[in-house]
Design a protein around this motif. Structure first.
Motif, PDB file in Angstrom:
ATOM      1  N   ARG A  59      24.577  23.969  25.527  1.00 34.03           N
ATOM      2  CA  ARG A  59      25.003  23.789  26.913  1.00 34.03           C
ATOM      3  C   ARG A  59      23.818  23.437  27.814  1.00 34.03           C
ATOM      4  N   LEU A  62      23.460  19.725  27.431  1.00 31.92           N
ATOM      5  CA  LEU A  62      24.531  19.000  28.105  1.00 31.92           C
ATOM      6  C   LEU A  62      24.426  19.095  29.624  1.00 31.92           C
ATOM      7  N   VAL A  70      25.073  11.662  24.113  1.00 34.70           N
ATOM      8  CA  VAL A  70      24.677  12.433  22.936  1.00 34.70           C
ATOM      9  C   VAL A  70      25.141  11.742  21.665  1.00 34.70           C
ATOM     10  N   ALA A  86      30.744  17.722  25.518  1.00 35.10           N
ATOM     11  CA  ALA A  86      29.863  16.691  26.072  1.00 35.10           C
ATOM     12  C   ALA A  86      30.573  15.875  27.150  1.00 35.10           C
ATOM     13  N   LYS A  91      28.740  13.480  29.711  1.00 30.17           N
ATOM     14  CA  LYS A  91      27.884  12.758  28.775  1.00 30.17           C
ATOM     15  C   LYS A  91      28.720  11.800  27.925  1.00 30.17           C
ATOM     16  N   VAL A  93      29.456   9.724  24.454  1.00 33.80           N
ATOM     17  CA  VAL A  93      29.438  10.308  23.105  1.00 33.80           C
ATOM     18  C   VAL A  93      29.426   9.221  22.037  1.00 33.80           C
TER      19      VAL A  93
END
Length: 362
Positions: A59, A62, A70, A86, A91, A93
């Motif tokens: 975490r 993130l 990520v 994520a 974020k 992916v």
């Protein structure tokens, strides 16, 4: 477009993470800046090897505003839970293939894009192989005429090395053995070359002497939306090979990759082969095509970085990853039915129905 590299974190620091980290080092368009594993020793070793910051908490990674996306190289069953965390954190992916351990989770991963406004990229890197790209361009130019059939094979000796300590030993974690681990690459590559796969018939068997739960031989017939046929074979008790052959009314093309160099794709062109065979005069018209140097792992990571930087979708879409996973699921059902034909759309719609029901019940 900003010239600064897109900053990425990587989650899951095993063997394949190292392959991708080496690829990332070759690019100026992205940079791995943080790595997370539940194991402190893995974090520290990986961080020293690749010059990035070890993240002690997922975490924490993130929550870092400097990380744009990520890269997931975690076990298949962890793809959706971590992708969801994520995406909720804003974020983007990238996940290795298959898109998820189950088709239901694959649908949930696809839904993350619209729900959270992020890009999802699935690492079906084989469609980016130089030979596959050359074949695709020739097909689109009409050099082979109307395609009638496409064959593929992806095999290696994995089942001869399995032990009960490996997750690949178990049917629940590795359904179909090479079907879900190797043939899935070919399902995506053949769809890239030939279009949508709509129907599947598959058989499997177990020939490895080690006694694993999973099947280790897979043969699948597919039908494309335009009526042409295809075949994908995958053996887990054979020396490694990756090959595709496309048959058209004016010619055929054959591409074979040296599997021994798979983890070092910038050298694949040195020992792989691509040829085209034209007209009706047979073998004498065979022409060798020189393969350029390329690196499918750099290409897939840069595709992810470019999607983040520009907002334009990568070719390696979640939908393409979902369809490859659906073909695997259709093949598994066909095996259970003794080789009967199974419609891919039927398998997808059943999964969507389950996901909708579960969402309503939650």
């Amino acid at each position: 477009m900003n010239d600064a590299p897109v900053k990425l974190g990587i989650i899951g620091l095993g063997r394949w993470a190292r392959v991708l980290a080496r690829a990332a080092k070759r690019s100026t368009r992205l940079k791995l800046v943080s790595g997370y594993s539940r194991t402190p020793e893995k974090r520290e070793t990986f961080a020293r090897e690749f010059g990035l910051a070890p993240a002690e908490d997922l975490r924490q990674m993130l929550a870092d505003p400097g990380i744009h996306g990520v890269v997931l190289t975690v076990p298949n069953e962890e793809h959706f839970p971590i992708a969801e965390l994520a995406a909720r954190a804003g974020k983007h992916v990238y996940t290795e293939k298959p898109i998820a351990h189950t088709l239901d989770d694959g649908i949930r991963i696809c839904d993350l894009e619209s729900r959270h406004g992020v890009q999802i990229v699935v690492g079906h890197s084989a469609r980016l192989l130089a030979g596959t790209r050359i074949m695709k361009a020739a097909i689109e130019r009409g050099e082979l005429g109307r395609l009638a059939c496409i064959e593929g094979n992806f095999s290696n000796e994995r089942a001869l090395e399995l032990t009960p300590q490996s997750w690949r030993w178990y049917r629940a974690q590795c359904p179909g053995g090479p079907l879900s681990q190797l043939a899935i690459h070919q399902f995506d590559s053949l769809a890239c070359l030939g279009g949508e796969i709509v129907e599947v018939m598959s058989l499997a068997s177990k020939l490895s002497p080690v006694g694993a739960e999973v099947d280790d031989q897979s043969m699948t017939l597919v039908k494309f939306a335009d009526g042409k046929l295809g075949y994908i074979g995958s053996s887990w008790t054979s020396p490694g090979v990756y090959s595709i052959r496309a048959f058209g009314q004016k010619g055929l093309m054959h591409y074979e990759v040296d599997f021994g160099a798979w983890d070092t794709p910038d050298r694949l062109h040195e020992t792989s082969a691509l040829y085209v065979q034209r007209g009706k005069d047979g073998y004498g018209k065979r022409e060798k095509i020189e393969l350029p140097q390329s690196n499918m792992f750099v290409d897939e990571l840069e595709s992810f970085a470019d999607a983040i930087a520009t907002g334009k979708r990568s070719e390696l879409t979640a939908e393409n990853g979902l369809r490859a996973c659906a073909v695997v699921n259709a093949a598994l059902r066909s095996i259970e039915l003794g080789g009967r034909a199974v419609a891919v759309a039927e398998v997808i719609e059943e999964a969507r129905t389950r996901v909708r029901r579960q969402a309503k019940a939650a």
